[in-house]
Design a protein around this motif. Sequence first.
Motif, short mmCIF file in Angstrom:
data_model
loop_
_atom_site.label_atom_id
_atom_site.label_comp_id
_atom_site.label_asym_id
_atom_site.label_seq_id
_atom_site.Cartn_x
_atom_site.Cartn_y
_atom_site.Cartn_z
N VAL A 1 3.51 5.32 7.28
CA VAL A 1 4.94 5.44 7.63
C VAL A 1 5.80 5.09 6.42
N ILE A 2 5.45 4.01 5.74
CA ILE A 2 6.22 3.57 4.57
C ILE A 2 6.15 4.62 3.48
N THR A 3 4.95 5.16 3.27
CA THR A 3 4.79 6.21 2.27
C THR A 3 5.67 7.41 2.59
N ALA A 4 5.67 7.83 3.85
CA ALA A 4 6.44 9.00 4.25
C ALA A 4 7.93 8.78 4.02
N ALA B 1 -1.43 8.97 0.27
CA ALA B 1 -1.13 8.14 1.43
C ALA B 1 -2.39 7.89 2.21
N GLY B 2 -2.66 6.63 2.39
CA GLY B 2 -3.83 6.27 3.14
C GLY B 2 -5.11 6.33 2.32
N SER B 3 -5.06 6.86 1.11
CA SER B 3 -6.26 6.95 0.29
C SER B 3 -6.59 5.59 -0.28
N ARG B 4 -7.80 5.10 -0.03
CA ARG B 4 -8.14 3.78 -0.50
C ARG B 4 -8.57 3.75 -1.94
N THR B 5 -8.48 4.91 -2.62
CA THR B 5 -8.49 4.81 -4.06
C THR B 5 -7.22 4.11 -4.48
N SER B 6 -6.23 4.18 -3.62
CA SER B 6 -4.99 3.48 -3.87
C SER B 6 -4.91 2.21 -3.05
N SER B 7 -5.52 2.18 -1.89
CA SER B 7 -5.39 1.02 -1.04
C SER B 7 -6.73 0.61 -0.47
N TYR C 1 0.82 -1.21 0.00
CA TYR C 1 0.00 0.00 0.00
C TYR C 1 0.86 1.26 0.00
N GLY C 2 1.85 1.31 0.89
CA GLY C 2 2.69 2.49 1.00
C GLY C 2 3.50 2.75 -0.25
N THR C 3 4.11 1.69 -0.81
CA THR C 3 4.89 1.84 -2.04
C THR C 3 4.00 2.21 -3.21
N GLY C 4 2.81 1.60 -3.27
CA GLY C 4 1.88 1.91 -4.35
C GLY C 4 1.48 3.37 -4.35
N SER C 5 1.25 3.93 -3.16
CA SER C 5 0.87 5.34 -3.06
C SER C 5 1.96 6.25 -3.61
N VAL C 6 3.21 5.95 -3.26
CA VAL C 6 4.32 6.79 -3.73
C VAL C 6 4.48 6.68 -5.24
N PHE D 1 -1.70 -0.75 21.12
CA PHE D 1 -2.77 -0.42 20.18
C PHE D 1 -3.05 1.08 20.20
N LEU D 2 -3.25 1.64 21.38
CA LEU D 2 -3.57 3.06 21.49
C LEU D 2 -2.44 3.94 20.98
N VAL D 3 -1.20 3.58 21.33
CA VAL D 3 -0.06 4.39 20.91
C VAL D 3 0.16 4.28 19.40
N ALA D 4 -0.05 3.09 18.84
CA ALA D 4 0.12 2.92 17.39
C ALA D 4 -0.90 3.74 16.62
N VAL D 5 -2.15 3.73 17.07
CA VAL D 5 -3.19 4.52 16.41
C VAL D 5 -2.87 6.00 16.52
N ALA D 6 -2.49 6.44 17.72
CA ALA D 6 -2.15 7.85 17.91
C ALA D 6 -0.95 8.25 17.04
N GLY D 7 0.04 7.37 16.95
CA GLY D 7 1.21 7.66 16.12
C GLY D 7 0.87 7.75 14.65
N ALA D 8 0.00 6.85 14.17
CA ALA D 8 -0.40 6.88 12.75
C ALA D 8 -1.17 8.16 12.45
#
Length: 337
Positions: free
Chosen positions: A97-100, A330-336, A15-20, A272-279
Amino acid sequence: MLIGLLTAVAASACYGTGSVLQAVGSRKSARREAAAASTTGVTAHGGPSLSSTAKAAVTWEFMVGTVLDFVGFGLGALAARMLPLFLSQTVISANLVITAVLSIKLLGIRLNPREWVSIGVVCSALVLLATAAGPEGGGDASTTTHWWLLIASVALMGGGTLAVRLLGSRAAILAGLLSGLGFGALGVGVRVLNGVDPFNLPTLLADPALYAILVAGIGGMYLHTVALQIGSVNGATAALVVGETVVPGILGVLWLGDSSRPGFAWMAVLGFLVAVAGAVAVAWFGEPEGGDATGPAAGPTAGSASVPAPAAEAKTPDGPPAESDARTTAGSRTSSP
């Protein structure tokens, strides 16, 4: 567990590579439009025209990116059946993260210190989450529950579409959140889907969860696309991350029997909470700080972070850049999906 985790990481990477790559293809097409002094590259409102979008879609980078999106979808569906949803959905959402990171090399984006901190937080939280996660719960659920999943998917996607039509740009964050809930419903549907193992086509086609997957996936792609068009890219993406991870994670624990390892519940909740907040922070801190400058010396486009504006940057003769960078996809589900 290990195979499922690797599958989720591979889905996130696709997903991340595809977006870039899609952003690279879009920029290449936009530069060609600018070099040809084309006046058909934008609409009257300054957005990319249908013709310019079509030209971007036939670049090899964009096509490879689209293939990676489909591969990521398949891997993500497989991961949802092999891992607790609170782990699989969170790992997949880390494609931001991968996209960034890839955007640094391929798009010349400079990440600010807050983004690097957010990326480190996400990676650390995923380690905690993977360490604490136990085996996935069963996918057994009554037919009535499958019907409720379909009804909820139709209600969410239909309500989001109606809200966008009635509220316009004010519904951008809501559309992003509902698109995330749609992708969460997709993950739940994949987990409970009948007729997959062992494969039985009549059983598969008779399962309402299959149609919930289709409605939630297509509706989620539409709503997130609209959210990106009418509001803040980063705000919509952050809302998507919350909807895509929190609700499915809770449903997986309460409904499907997902659990942590004995004695590690606190670590699972924390991770879980920290990962969501970080994303969410990765998406949110990518918001450009500059204004809406135009012309050759214009700053970053909407949805990008600290993007330089070299002479070769794709700009239309009388308006803003024809295409935005990977932060828009990034994160757009037109791409992912």
